[in-house]
Design an enzyme around this catalytic site. Structure first.
Site, PDB file in Angstrom:
ATOM      1  N   CYS A   2       0.860  -1.183   0.000  1.00  0.00           N
ATOM      2  CA  CYS A   2       0.000   0.000   0.000  1.00  0.00           C
ATOM      3  C   CYS A   2       0.894   1.230   0.000  1.00  0.00           C
ATOM      4  CB  CYS A   2      -0.864   0.014   1.260  1.00  0.00           C
ATOM      5  SG  CYS A   2      -1.770  -1.497   1.508  1.00  0.00           S
ATOM      6  N   ARG A  27       1.431   1.810  -6.031  1.00  0.00           N
ATOM      7  CA  ARG A  27       1.600   0.804  -4.968  1.00  0.00           C
ATOM      8  C   ARG A  27       0.277   0.153  -4.605  1.00  0.00           C
ATOM      9  NH1 ARG A  27       6.331   1.089  -2.090  1.00  0.00           N
ATOM     10  NH2 ARG A  27       5.321   0.113  -0.316  1.00  0.00           N
ATOM     11  N   TRP A  74      -3.644  -1.608  -1.233  1.00  0.00           N
ATOM     12  CA  TRP A  74      -3.500  -2.834  -2.023  1.00  0.00           C
ATOM     13  C   TRP A  74      -3.969  -3.932  -1.060  1.00  0.00           C
ATOM     14  CZ3 TRP A  74      -2.270  -4.650  -6.816  1.00  0.00           C
ATOM     15  CH2 TRP A  74      -1.965  -5.998  -6.922  1.00  0.00           C
ATOM     16  N   ASN A 100       0.877  -0.269   6.157  1.00  0.00           N
ATOM     17  CA  ASN A 100       1.265  -1.049   4.980  1.00  0.00           C
ATOM     18  C   ASN A 100       1.995  -2.278   5.503  1.00  0.00           C
ATOM     19  OD1 ASN A 100       2.095  -2.071   2.523  1.00  0.00           O
ATOM     20  ND2 ASN A 100       3.921  -0.769   2.443  1.00  0.00           N
ATOM     21  N   GLY A 101       1.495  -3.457   5.216  1.00  0.00           N
ATOM     22  CA  GLY A 101       2.147  -4.688   5.673  1.00  0.00           C
ATOM     23  C   GLY A 101       1.082  -5.720   6.026  1.00  0.00           C
ATOM     24  N   GLU A 493       9.674 -20.609 -19.025  1.00  0.00           N
ATOM     25  CA  GLU A 493       9.538 -19.214 -18.562  1.00  0.00           C
ATOM     26  C   GLU A 493      10.731 -18.386 -19.002  1.00  0.00           C
ATOM     27  OE1 GLU A 493       7.276 -17.443 -17.688  1.00  0.00           O
ATOM     28  OE2 GLU A 493       8.199 -15.701 -16.741  1.00  0.00           O
ATOM     29  N   LYS A 497      10.481 -14.897 -21.172  1.00  0.00           N
ATOM     30  CA  LYS A 497      11.039 -13.635 -20.682  1.00  0.00           C
ATOM     31  C   LYS A 497      11.865 -12.947 -21.743  1.00  0.00           C
ATOM     32  CE  LYS A 497       9.307 -13.593 -17.894  1.00  0.00           C
ATOM     33  NZ  LYS A 497       7.918 -13.180 -18.000  1.00  0.00           N
ATOM     34  N   GLU A 500       9.727 -11.841 -25.054  1.00  0.00           N
ATOM     35  CA  GLU A 500       8.674 -10.807 -24.940  1.00  0.00           C
ATOM     36  C   GLU A 500       9.244  -9.411 -24.692  1.00  0.00           C
ATOM     37  OE1 GLU A 500       5.861 -11.109 -21.730  1.00  0.00           O
ATOM     38  OE2 GLU A 500       7.331 -11.942 -20.371  1.00  0.00           O
ATOM     39  N   HIS A 516      15.039 -34.649 -32.510  1.00  0.00           N
ATOM     40  CA  HIS A 516      13.836 -35.070 -33.257  1.00  0.00           C
ATOM     41  C   HIS A 516      13.329 -33.971 -34.175  1.00  0.00           C
ATOM     42  CE1 HIS A 516      13.696 -38.758 -30.941  1.00  0.00           C
ATOM     43  NE2 HIS A 516      13.850 -38.044 -29.838  1.00  0.00           N
ATOM     44  N   LYS A 614      -0.582  -5.850 -19.897  1.00  0.00           N
ATOM     45  CA  LYS A 614      -0.294  -6.452 -18.592  1.00  0.00           C
ATOM     46  C   LYS A 614      -1.366  -7.470 -18.221  1.00  0.00           C
ATOM     47  CE  LYS A 614       1.838  -7.341 -14.891  1.00  0.00           C
ATOM     48  NZ  LYS A 614       3.041  -8.213 -15.033  1.00  0.00           N
TER      49      LYS A 614
HETATM   50  C1  AGP Z   1       4.271 -12.904 -18.958  1.00  0.00           C
HETATM   51  O1  AGP Z   1       5.433 -12.113 -18.724  1.00  0.00           O
HETATM   52  C2  AGP Z   1       3.137 -12.057 -19.500  1.00  0.00           C
HETATM   53  N1  AGP Z   1       2.934 -10.894 -18.763  1.00  0.00           N
HETATM   54  C3  AGP Z   1       1.880 -12.897 -19.734  1.00  0.00           C
HETATM   55  O2  AGP Z   1       2.248 -14.126 -20.314  1.00  0.00           O
HETATM   56  C4  AGP Z   1       1.079 -13.215 -18.446  1.00  0.00           C
HETATM   57  O3  AGP Z   1       1.809 -14.069 -17.621  1.00  0.00           O
HETATM   58  C5  AGP Z   1      -0.222 -13.892 -18.883  1.00  0.00           C
HETATM   59  O4  AGP Z   1      -0.946 -12.976 -19.686  1.00  0.00           O
HETATM   60  C6  AGP Z   1      -1.092 -14.311 -17.697  1.00  0.00           C
HETATM   61  O5  AGP Z   1      -1.464 -13.180 -16.969  1.00  0.00           O
HETATM   62  P1  AGP Z   1      -2.126 -13.403 -15.514  1.00  0.00           P
HETATM   63  O6  AGP Z   1      -1.103 -14.077 -14.676  1.00  0.00           O
HETATM   64  O7  AGP Z   1      -2.465 -12.021 -15.047  1.00  0.00           O
HETATM   65  O8  AGP Z   1      -3.336 -14.265 -15.698  1.00  0.00           O
END
Ligand code: AGP
Length: 619
Positions: A2, A27, A74, A100-101, A493, A497, A500, A516, A614
């Site tokens: 928060c 935050r 938050w 906050n905590g 993952e 990273k 993207e 293969h 996001k």
């Molecule tokens: C990953 O870095 C991306 N931001 C994207 O793949 C994300 O993980 C995916 O859209 C899922 O989002 P969520 O965890 O909010 O459901």
């Protein structure tokens, strides 16, 4: 996390506190509120949603006040709504707190205070502070002076377990603000005839660049012309005054160049926060938010994990770990496929949905499909009050705080930590005889969980190594991330990273699968990142790396500290040893750093990569 602000001085306290609060909206923005000493009691104004909704409540009654504390929330305990918004007051309305905590023992304290006649108006852990200080004031025979209030607050702090940045104002000390800090950030801004508080430097920068960064155990009493700094026992404490030279934008990122690197550095704190209140001092794992008892858990004969993107990659690790220690069938599915696959589900299936935002359309659709078919849904989610958090049958919060960078970093570590806690909890309470976890192994896992934050901190200290390597790797046009078992899960993952944020094509592959087909793609200019942290398969892993080395690829190996360096390795990265199942969590920190620096070297837009959002709230 928060945001907290406060002001004491000759200015318009409410206006200044709220203006400064806007600098902390990143935050958290579930709700906001402000408190100020008024005619006979402390007044509070609170509104759900963003700070602009709070500003709409301001009137003449809140003007020309000289002390105020404010808060943007938050949510961690208690859904986002006006009643759960901070500030919170005691029964008498004579004092107000913002926090906050997380108070880990809030339930026990709340029960004791209610038994003593205190009436609670919210579901939050924070409100416990207000009534606890009120209770301590009673013991102080009232808090008619600053010192009485200060002593009551110090006494209350000794009873609270958890993390806090706390600010308190009291009608009986109207020219004073009291603050305390333990494991949540809090700073004091020093003015001329006025003083400020904030969760972070941006909160005070408009008015002063002279700040005191409070440390754990610091307690401060602020008046317009003084700041008295002590520990919780009242003994004087000294903190150096810092002159802040950051610009506003840099300040929001804690001095980092991007939110992504700031959030990578929040990884240790994130793991601690996800463990907080779940992993007890005696090693017991408690998951109070799960509505079913360990015995009821036995009815689930299958587990189905469903998610997207990074969350899906965390789910791949979860599948492996759950099957390893629960010995029950566990499947993991991409939500966008799952929702149209007419999944075979029933009341004996537990569907675990993982999501940082809790708003991903495909994951929400998967939840509805599962509920329609009678399965029980458990959400591992970061945003309290999100659709997933509200509508799932059970919720396990990741408590990672807002994640701003589109490329998910700390959320992945939080999701893995939550999955590890859940798996260990379910295995510990499995009396079907199927679980494959001895008491000794359980203790080893618990010890390894506790060690993770400091291990991550050790990796972060090596950032310069990854920045240097990135200069070389940025020259490559294609990457393969290879691994076996948990290393393959991690490679998924790691590949996401890099691709993207650097826009370089990167693909994760089970190391044994390269021959293969994909091996045909290997040529000079292709980089291979080989994860070699799983002792049982490392020998095969090295021979796979030799296969690609023979085709003139660049080989980067990720090895355990102390492990022998394969002679095919062009570059070697080292990670500390932990449980095999925990290696994806540890290995991801170097991968996040590498992806970040390759993108930086290439001049990419890191926090908002092209074409991405996001939270993917559309199909
Ligand atoms: C990953 O870095 C991306 N931001 C994207 O793949 C994300 O993980 C995916 O859209 C899922 O989002 P969520 O965890 O909010 O459901």
């Amino acid at each position: 996390m928060c945001g907290i602000t406060g002001y004491i001085g000759s200015g318009d306290a409410v206006e200044i506190a709220i203006n400064n609060l806007k600098r902390l909206e990143y935050r958290g923005y579930d709700s906001a509120g402000v408190a100020f000493p008024d005619t006979n009691s402390v007044s509070i104004l609170r509104a759900p949603g963003k700070i602009v909704n709070l500003e709409a409540l301001l009137s003449g009654a809140s003007e020309h006040k000289h002390v105020a504390i404010a808060h943007t929330r938050w949510a961690t305990h208690g859904r986002p709504c006006e009643a759960n918004a901070h500030p919170h007051r005691d029964c008498t309305g004579q004092l107000a707190v913002v926090h906050n905590g997380i108070i880990e023992n809030y339930a026990e304290l709340r029960r004791e205070l209610i038994a003593k006649g205190h009436e609670f108006a919210s579901d939050t852990d924070t409100e416990v502070f207000a009534h606890l200080i009120e209770e301590m004031c009673e013991l102080e025979k009232g808090c008619d002076k600053t010192e009485g209030v200060a002593n009551a607050i110090r006494k209350a702090l000794h009873l609270v377990k958890g993390s806090y940045a706390l600010a308190v104002i009291s009608q009986s000390a109207p020219d004073t603000v009291f603050v305390a800090r333990k494991e949540s950030p809090l700073i004091i801004g020093l003015g001329d005839g006025e003083n400020f508080i904030g969760s972070d430097i941006p909160a005070v920068m408009r008015y002063t660049r002279k700040v005191l960064l409070l440390e754990d155990g610091d307690f401060a009493i602020l008046t317009p012309n003084s700041v008295t700094l002590t520990d919780f026992e009242g003994a004087p404490v000294h903190r150096e005054i810092l002159d802040i030279t950051w610009d506003d934008t840099a300040a929001e990122k804690g001095g980092h160049a991007h939110f992504m690197i700031k959030e990578i550095y929040e990884n240790p704190r994130t793991v601690r926060e996800t463990l907080r209140g779940r992993l007890m001092d005696d090693g017991e794992i408690v998951l109070p938010s799960l509505p079913f008892s360990p015995e009821q858990w036995q009815k689930f004969r299958r587990i189905s994990i469903v998610a997207c993107g990074t969350a899906y990659h965390a789910g791949v690790v979860g599948k492996m770990f759950f099957e390893q220690i629960l010995r029950r069938p566990v499947e993991v599915n991409v939500a966008s496929e799952y929702r149209y696959s007419d999944p075979i589900l029933d009341e004996e299936t537990l569907v675990v949905l993982i999501s940082q935002s809790g708003e991903t359309a495909d994951t929400l659709a998967a939840m509805r499909e599962a509920q329609h078919k009678g399965a029980t849904t458990l959400a591992i989610v970061n945003v309290v009050g999100s659709t997933l958090a509200r509508d799932a049958d059970a919720v396990l919060l990741t408590q990672a705080g807002p994640e701003i960078g589109v490329a998910s970093t700390k959320a992945y570590l939080a999701q893995l930590t939550a999955l590890y806690l859940l798996g260990l909890y379910l295995a510990k309470h499995d009396n079907s005889g199927r679980a494959n976890l001895t008491e000794v192994e359980y203790r080893e896992y618990v010890a390894a969980l506790r060690e993770l934050p400091s291990q991550i901190e050790g990796i972060l200290k090596e950032e310069a190594t990854y920045a240097l390597l990135a200069e070389e790797l940025a020259k490559h046009h294609c990457f393969f991330f290879l691994g076996r078992r948990y290393d393959f899960a991690a490679s998924l993952e790691a590949a996401l990273k890099l691709k993207e944020i650097s826009y370089i094509h990167a693909e994760a592959y089970p190391a044994g699968e390269m021959k293969h087909g994909p091996l045909a793609l290997v040529e000079p200019g292709v980089a291979i990142v080989g994860f070699c942290t799983q002792p049982d398969t490392n020998e095969k892993m090295v021979s796979n790396l030799k296969e690609v080395k023979a085709r003139d690829a660049t080989i980067i190996t990720l090895l355990l500290e102390g492990a022998e360096t394969p002679d095919c390795s062009d570059f070697t990265l080292r990670v500390p040893v932990t449980k095999e199942a925990f290696m994806p969590l540890v290995s991801m920190v170097p991968m996040q750093l590498l992806a970040y620096h390759v993108a930086r070297v290439l001049g990419c837009e890191i926090d908002q990569p092209r074409n991405l959002a996001k939270s993917v709230t559309v199909e």
